[in-house]
Design a protein around this motif. Structure first.
Motif, PDB file in Angstrom:
ATOM      1  N   VAL A 186       0.857  -1.198   0.000  1.00 49.14           N
ATOM      2  CA  VAL A 186       0.000   0.000   0.000  1.00 49.14           C
ATOM      3  C   VAL A 186       0.888   1.240   0.000  1.00 49.14           C
ATOM      4  CG1 VAL A 186      -1.652   1.366   1.335  1.00 49.14           C
ATOM      5  CG2 VAL A 186      -1.960  -1.108   1.134  1.00 49.14           C
ATOM      6  N   GLY A 187       1.954   1.191   0.786  1.00 52.03           N
ATOM      7  CA  GLY A 187       2.876   2.314   0.856  1.00 52.03           C
ATOM      8  C   GLY A 187       3.579   2.606  -0.452  1.00 52.03           C
ATOM      9  N   PHE A 188       3.640   1.620  -1.351  1.00 51.06           N
ATOM     10  CA  PHE A 188       4.303   1.821  -2.641  1.00 51.06           C
ATOM     11  C   PHE A 188       3.625   2.915  -3.461  1.00 51.06           C
ATOM     12  CE2 PHE A 188       6.212  -2.746  -3.062  1.00 51.06           C
ATOM     13  CZ  PHE A 188       6.958  -2.522  -1.920  1.00 51.06           C
ATOM     14  N   PHE A 189       2.379   3.226  -3.135  1.00 54.09           N
ATOM     15  CA  PHE A 189       1.657   4.267  -3.878  1.00 54.09           C
ATOM     16  C   PHE A 189       2.201   5.666  -3.582  1.00 54.09           C
ATOM     17  CE2 PHE A 189      -1.153   0.809  -4.650  1.00 54.09           C
ATOM     18  CZ  PHE A 189      -1.783   1.117  -5.856  1.00 54.09           C
ATOM     19  N   ALA A 190       3.079   5.764  -2.599  1.00 52.82           N
ATOM     20  CA  ALA A 190       3.737   7.052  -2.357  1.00 52.82           C
ATOM     21  C   ALA A 190       4.563   7.468  -3.571  1.00 52.82           C
ATOM     22  CB  ALA A 190       4.628   6.969  -1.114  1.00 52.82           C
ATOM     23  N   TYR A 191       5.030   6.496  -4.342  1.00 50.42           N
ATOM     24  CA  TYR A 191       5.838   6.825  -5.524  1.00 50.42           C
ATOM     25  C   TYR A 191       5.001   7.529  -6.605  1.00 50.42           C
ATOM     26  CZ  TYR A 191       9.596   6.508  -8.926  1.00 50.42           C
ATOM     27  OH  TYR A 191      10.582   6.829  -9.829  1.00 50.42           O
ATOM     28  N   PRO A 192       3.888   6.938  -7.080  1.00 47.03           N
ATOM     29  CA  PRO A 192       3.090   7.671  -8.070  1.00 47.03           C
ATOM     30  C   PRO A 192       2.519   8.978  -7.532  1.00 47.03           C
ATOM     31  CG  PRO A 192       1.970   5.646  -7.386  1.00 47.03           C
ATOM     32  CD  PRO A 192       3.380   5.572  -6.878  1.00 47.03           C
ATOM     33  N   ILE A 193       2.229   9.030  -6.225  1.00 50.03           N
ATOM     34  CA  ILE A 193       1.756  10.291  -5.647  1.00 50.03           C
ATOM     35  C   ILE A 193       2.840  11.353  -5.778  1.00 50.03           C
ATOM     36  CG2 ILE A 193       1.106  11.467  -3.510  1.00 50.03           C
ATOM     37  CD1 ILE A 193      -0.189   8.779  -2.625  1.00 50.03           C
ATOM     38  N   GLY A 194       4.059  10.994  -5.396  1.00 55.77           N
ATOM     39  CA  GLY A 194       5.168  11.936  -5.505  1.00 55.77           C
ATOM     40  C   GLY A 194       5.425  12.344  -6.946  1.00 55.77           C
ATOM     41  N   GLU A 195       5.328  11.396  -7.839  1.00 53.68           N
ATOM     42  CA  GLU A 195       5.534  11.699  -9.260  1.00 53.68           C
ATOM     43  C   GLU A 195       4.493  12.698  -9.761  1.00 53.68           C
ATOM     44  OE1 GLU A 195       5.342   9.444 -13.595  1.00 53.68           O
ATOM     45  OE2 GLU A 195       5.701   8.251 -11.788  1.00 53.68           O
ATOM     46  N   PHE A 196       3.256  12.484  -9.379  1.00 50.89           N
ATOM     47  CA  PHE A 196       2.188  13.392  -9.801  1.00 50.89           C
ATOM     48  C   PHE A 196       2.419  14.796  -9.247  1.00 50.89           C
ATOM     49  CE2 PHE A 196      -1.967  15.402  -9.289  1.00 50.89           C
ATOM     50  CZ  PHE A 196      -2.518  15.218 -10.556  1.00 50.89           C
ATOM     51  N   VAL A 197       2.783  14.866  -7.977  1.00 52.03           N
ATOM     52  CA  VAL A 197       3.005  16.159  -7.328  1.00 52.03           C
ATOM     53  C   VAL A 197       4.142  16.926  -7.998  1.00 52.03           C
ATOM     54  CG1 VAL A 197       3.824  17.237  -5.191  1.00 52.03           C
ATOM     55  CG2 VAL A 197       2.060  15.478  -5.095  1.00 52.03           C
ATOM     56  N   VAL A 198       5.224  16.221  -8.342  1.00 50.69           N
ATOM     57  CA  VAL A 198       6.377  16.874  -8.958  1.00 50.69           C
ATOM     58  C   VAL A 198       6.056  17.322 -10.378  1.00 50.69           C
ATOM     59  CG1 VAL A 198       8.716  16.485  -9.833  1.00 50.69           C
ATOM     60  CG2 VAL A 198       8.099  15.697  -7.549  1.00 50.69           C
ATOM     61  N   ARG A 199       5.477  16.429 -11.161  1.00 49.96           N
ATOM     62  CA  ARG A 199       5.241  16.763 -12.575  1.00 49.96           C
ATOM     63  C   ARG A 199       4.153  17.822 -12.744  1.00 49.96           C
ATOM     64  NH1 ARG A 199       4.463  11.069 -15.351  1.00 49.96           N
ATOM     65  NH2 ARG A 199       3.665  12.431 -17.007  1.00 49.96           N
ATOM     66  N   LYS A 200       3.216  17.866 -11.824  1.00 53.60           N
ATOM     67  CA  LYS A 200       2.173  18.888 -11.874  1.00 53.60           C
ATOM     68  C   LYS A 200       2.570  20.166 -11.125  1.00 53.60           C
ATOM     69  CE  LYS A 200      -1.227  17.041 -14.247  1.00 53.60           C
ATOM     70  NZ  LYS A 200      -1.797  17.696 -15.455  1.00 53.60           N
ATOM     71  N   LYS A 201       3.745  20.117 -10.485  1.00 53.42           N
ATOM     72  CA  LYS A 201       4.273  21.268  -9.749  1.00 53.42           C
ATOM     73  C   LYS A 201       3.273  21.777  -8.708  1.00 53.42           C
ATOM     74  CE  LYS A 201       7.108  22.632 -13.696  1.00 53.42           C
ATOM     75  NZ  LYS A 201       7.448  23.687 -14.685  1.00 53.42           N
ATOM     76  N   ILE A 202       2.698  20.816  -7.981  1.00 55.80           N
ATOM     77  CA  ILE A 202       1.715  21.163  -6.953  1.00 55.80           C
ATOM     78  C   ILE A 202       2.382  21.835  -5.757  1.00 55.80           C
ATOM     79  CG2 ILE A 202       0.042  20.175  -5.314  1.00 55.80           C
ATOM     80  CD1 ILE A 202      -0.586  18.076  -7.452  1.00 55.80           C
ATOM     81  N   VAL A 203       3.577  21.367  -5.413  1.00 53.41           N
ATOM     82  CA  VAL A 203       4.360  22.012  -4.355  1.00 53.41           C
ATOM     83  C   VAL A 203       5.761  22.265  -4.893  1.00 53.41           C
ATOM     84  CG1 VAL A 203       3.046  20.987  -2.462  1.00 53.41           C
ATOM     85  CG2 VAL A 203       5.038  19.789  -3.363  1.00 53.41           C
ATOM     86  N   ALA A 204       6.433  23.244  -4.311  1.00 53.74           N
ATOM     87  CA  ALA A 204       7.756  23.621  -4.801  1.00 53.74           C
ATOM     88  C   ALA A 204       8.890  22.991  -4.003  1.00 53.74           C
ATOM     89  CB  ALA A 204       7.888  25.145  -4.792  1.00 53.74           C
ATOM     90  N   ALA A 205       8.762  22.966  -2.689  1.00 53.19           N
ATOM     91  CA  ALA A 205       9.846  22.477  -1.832  1.00 53.19           C
ATOM     92  C   ALA A 205       9.936  20.953  -1.863  1.00 53.19           C
ATOM     93  CB  ALA A 205       9.634  22.957  -0.408  1.00 53.19           C
ATOM     94  N   PRO A 206      11.140  20.386  -2.042  1.00 53.92           N
ATOM     95  CA  PRO A 206      11.294  18.931  -2.051  1.00 53.92           C
ATOM     96  C   PRO A 206      10.750  18.257  -0.792  1.00 53.92           C
ATOM     97  CG  PRO A 206      13.269  19.965  -2.908  1.00 53.92           C
ATOM     98  CD  PRO A 206      12.401  21.077  -2.389  1.00 53.92           C
ATOM     99  N   TRP A 207      10.996  18.881   0.384  1.00 50.28           N
ATOM    100  CA  TRP A 207      10.524  18.266   1.626  1.00 50.28           C
ATOM    101  C   TRP A 207       9.005  18.128   1.619  1.00 50.28           C
ATOM    102  CZ3 TRP A 207       6.950  20.698   4.605  1.00 50.28           C
ATOM    103  CH2 TRP A 207       6.815  22.091   4.466  1.00 50.28           C
ATOM    104  N   ALA A 208       8.318  19.064   0.956  1.00 48.99           N
ATOM    105  CA  ALA A 208       6.859  19.018   0.906  1.00 48.99           C
ATOM    106  C   ALA A 208       6.369  17.869   0.031  1.00 48.99           C
ATOM    107  CB  ALA A 208       6.318  20.349   0.389  1.00 48.99           C
ATOM    108  N   VAL A 209       7.138  17.543  -1.000  1.00 47.91           N
ATOM    109  CA  VAL A 209       6.779  16.407  -1.860  1.00 47.91           C
ATOM    110  C   VAL A 209       6.779  15.124  -1.042  1.00 47.91           C
ATOM    111  CG1 VAL A 209       7.449  15.029  -3.861  1.00 47.91           C
ATOM    112  CG2 VAL A 209       7.706  17.518  -3.923  1.00 47.91           C
TER     113      VAL A 209
END
Length: 202
Positions: free
Chosen positions: A105-128
């Motif tokens: 279940v925790g593996f879904f953190a990867y696609p979540i992070g990918e979506f956040v980065v590619r959509k530029k939802i947050v700027a700071a890496p720690w926030a991703v």
């Protein structure tokens, strides 16, 4: 993860065949239906979102672990999945197939992070990383609540079998811990797969 462009479609076909095979004569049809709600919903999400947002092959690959294992657990009760070899190798004192599923279940953190980065939802890496981890833990907690409420409404007498707690009063908390461990593992992988993000200051 370098794979061909048809990888998501190939993975989908393999999962559909796997799902269809395990839909035949499950141990308990009602349990099978309830346990398959999540994998069906996740599969539909990826299919319907494919044209608007194509995740990386690695995201699809990591997400598939939960789909396949959850579907296998739905065919049996999770604590009745043939797992003796792993239990013996690691000298487990309980049947830990369900814990392994929760790690995925925790593996879904990867696609979540990918979506956040590619959509530029947050700027700071720690926030991703924080957002991805927090979303996994939120989903983990909500799932445990949903599981409990569903059981009370549908079949309160089948509690131990449905929940697969195996007598552990802390089962829900340990399941959520396993979700978090899976998230941490893939976020470490995420760090190395997004060098432009990892090179920026936190």
């Amino acid at each position: 993860m370098v794979l061909n462009e048809k990888f998501p479609q190939t993975l989908l076909v393999l999962y559909c065949l796997f799902f269809a095979f395990l839909a035949i004569d499950p141990r308990h049809r009602g349990y099978w239906v309830a346990a398959n709600i999540a994998p069906i919903a996740i599969t539909l999400f990826f299919v319907l979102s494919f044209k608007r947002f194509r995740f990386s092959n690695l995201s699809y690959f990591l997400s598939a672990f939960l789909l396949f294992l959850q579907t296998l657990g739905a065919h049996y009760f999770f604590y009745l999945v043939p797992f003796d070899l792993i239990t013996d190798i690691f000298n487990f004192t309980r049947h830990n197939f369900d814990r392994m599923v929760h790690v995925t279940v925790g593996f879904f953190a990867y696609p979540i992070g990918e979506f956040v980065v590619r959509k530029k939802i947050v700027a700071a890496p720690w926030a991703v990383y924080l957002f991805s981890f927090a979303l996994i833990m939120t989903a983990a907690g909500l799932y445990e609540i949903f599981e409990w409420m569903y059981l009370l409404m549908v079949s309160p007498e089948s509690g131990p079998d449905f929940l697969g707690a195996q007598g552990d009063i802390w089962d829900a908390q340990k399941d959520m811990l396993a979700d978090g461990v899976g998230a941490v593992l893939v976020l470490i992988l995420f760090y190395f797969n997004f060098p432009s993000l990892s090179s920026r200051k936190l």
